[in-house]
Design an enzyme around this catalytic site. Structure first.
Site, short mmCIF file in Angstrom:
data_model
loop_
_atom_site.label_atom_id
_atom_site.label_comp_id
_atom_site.label_asym_id
_atom_site.label_seq_id
_atom_site.Cartn_x
_atom_site.Cartn_y
_atom_site.Cartn_z
N CYS A 56 -27.86 -5.45 15.66
CA CYS A 56 -28.98 -4.37 15.80
C CYS A 56 -30.19 -5.13 15.19
CB CYS A 56 -28.90 -3.23 15.61
SG CYS A 56 -28.42 -1.92 16.76
N CYS A 88 0.84 -1.17 -0.07
CA CYS A 88 0.08 0.03 0.06
C CYS A 88 0.89 1.22 0.09
CB CYS A 88 -0.92 -0.01 1.22
SG CYS A 88 -1.96 -1.42 1.48
N CYS A 121 2.50 3.11 -3.42
CA CYS A 121 1.53 4.04 -3.97
C CYS A 121 1.31 5.02 -3.02
CB CYS A 121 0.43 3.31 -4.57
SG CYS A 121 0.61 2.25 -5.80
N CYS A 163 -34.94 3.84 19.36
CA CYS A 163 -34.15 3.79 20.24
C CYS A 163 -33.02 4.85 20.11
CB CYS A 163 -33.28 2.38 20.26
SG CYS A 163 -34.04 0.89 20.80
#
Lengths: 240, 154, 106
Positions: free
Chosen positions: A201, A55, A58, A159
């Site tokens: 959830c 990673c 680049c 909620c």
């Protein structure tokens, strides 16, 4: 919509709804167990993969190049052609640019990279775009957020807008803010993605769980990110 | 052995083998005296000199912060040589043993433990010269309000 | 090699206790959990932790299933001279971890 604006204006980080111990654990950069994943992600960032460059070759130093990046996700991605979350964006980069084999959702290899990249935005305000090509996804996310679901027949809003701060058994209901995810959850004894939290959830209200990577989950993530606008990122969060 | 004790001890053993994980959350208190005797070899155990920090209410039994401080000069002649943690309601009550010595400088340990429900946590400190002290602390462990995917897995 | 984190103060004073903090990435499988297919997940815990300073043993721990996943340990140590502090640990499957940090007596 009025409720949405009101709560967006008074967004409170998820960690505020945790016990003193969990708050202390999140704040402790050494003992925060989520940092184990971040540390691993940093190593993955620097090391070349079997099929391609690292990673870093680049993107350079993540502390510079990735600063603030996570705070803008989910985001419409022109090359992929839809709104994607950070994890999906990294996975696409791995496949296309590193020619690496696909990794399963929620695998450690994926979590460590998204946690490491998101960690680079710590303290920076969440700021997503919901216009243009992202609008349809945002609208879908907003609709889902206010739609009742499952055997308990509850929508997210029941909620997390109308009842946050109230006590449910021993827990304080949170606002459902996404700023600490991926987070380490004591219940799961692991770092986990926001999608895993959202799926839990769905389970909680006894609704059918969308699979990982489902467009509905990404849409909800975008809605939540917009709702959390301005809230500072705090990956890796710690939750009960 | 009294009949009652026998039932309790066999019940605990069978429970480990046969019950699903979720049911073990309600597993009975086990007698940890044999575990303590194993350490002390029957020597007297005194109280005092041990400070244990545990939350009075732990909101998740998977990870409860714990800090132990044992008073000792920590010299080669007079020091804490080991600290043991027992949790009487855990399926396996021996949580951890830490070995230290004069080079530790301070007999203080911080860690995070699993507690399978509300129970008494026991800390046993072994000193040089075969001396022992013990401290017990009560912890209330609560469970989650929302039905969770993790429970479906166990 | 298993993943972990180790922290010692940047410098310590001769003969004065300093805190050593250790965090190890490990699920500490109790043997009581089942996977999605109902199959029991075998017990696998970090059973042994050994800490040396300048080659001689300083601290060790035997852990059980009652220690939390991703074990955290903090303890104290004293040094007379600068040296390397090494933490080594192993689990039931024989996997090992090793971390080292330089302790500098200033």
């Amino acid at each position: 919509m009025i409720a949405v604006l009101f709560f967006a204006a008074s967004a409170m980080a998820g960690v505020e709804f945790q016990s003193a111990d969990v708050r202390a654990l999140q704040a402790d950069d050494f003992a925060n167990p989520g940092m184990l994943w971040v540390t691993k992600g940093e190593r993955a960032w620097r090391e070349p993969v079997a099929t391609g460059a690292a990673c870093q070759s680049c993107h350079g130093e993540a502390s510079k190049s990735m600063k603030g990046v996570a705070a803008a996700y989910p985001k419409f991605d022109a090359t992929i052609g839809r709104v994607v979350n950070l994890d999906e964006r990294i996975e696409a980069c791995r496949r296309v640019n590193q020619k690496a084999p696909a990794l399963p959702a929620e695998s450690e290899e994926r979590l460590v990279l998204s946690a490491f990249v998101a960690h680079q935005s710590r303290g920076l305000p969440i700021q997503v775009s919901i216009d243009g090509l992202a609008k349809a996804t945002f609208d879908r996310g907003a609709a889902l957020y206010f739609t009742r679901a499952g055997q308990l027949n509850l929508a997210c809003t029941h909620c997390h807008d109308r009842a946050w701060g109230k006590t449910l058994l021993n827990e304080t209901i949170s606002q459902g803010q996404p700023e600490g995810w991926p987070a380490y959850r004591l219940e799961w004894q692991s770092l986990a993605s926001l999608q895993r939290r959202l799926r839990a959830c769905f389970y909680g209200v006894r609704a059918e769980q969308p699979p990982f990577g489902d467009p509905d989950l990404v849409a909800l993530e975008l809605y939540l990110a917009h709702r959390a606008k301005g809230l500072p990122m705090s990956v890796p969060g710690v939750r009960r | 052995m009294k009949r009652r004790e026998f039932l309790v001890s066999t019940g605990a053993t069978l429970g480990l083998a046969a019950l699903p994980a979720a049911a073990q959350k309600f597993q009975p208190v086990q007698d940890i005296r044999p575990l303590i005797a194993q350490v002390t070899g029957g020597a007297a155990v005194e109280s005092g000199g041990i400070e244990v920090e545990l939350p009075a209410i732990a909101e998740n039994g998977n990870s409860v912060p714990m800090r132990i401080k044992v008073e000792s000069p920590m010299t080669p002649q007079d020091h804490v040589s080991a600290i043991h943690i027992f949790a009487e309601r855990n399926p396996r009550p021996s949580v951890a043993t830490f070995h230290l010595g004069a080079r530790s400088g301070r007999a203080e340990i911080s860690t995070r433990v699993r507690l399978a429900g509300t129970q008494k946590v026991t800390v046993l400190a072994a000193y040089s010269g075969n001396r022992f002290r013990m401290k017990q602390v009560d912890v209330l462990v609560t469970s989650a309000a929302c039905l969770d995917e993790a429970m479906a897995e166990t | 090699m298993m993943n972990g984190r180790l922290q010692v103060p940047p410098s310590v004073k001769k003969g004065e206790p300093f805190e050593v903090r250790v965090l190890m990435q490990h699920p500490m499988e109790t043997g009581f959990r089942r996977d999605m297919n109902g199959k029991a997940i075998p017990t696998n815990i970090v059973n042994q932790v050994r800490v040396t300073l300048a080659g001689s043993e300083l601290f060790s721990a035997e852990l059980g299933t009652g220690l939390s996943a991703n074990p955290y340990l903090a303890f104290y140590a004293m040094a007379d001279a600068s040296g390397e502090l090494v933490v080594e640990w192993s689990d039931d499957r024989g996997e090992k971890g090793r971390m080292a940090a330089q302790v500098t007596v200033a």
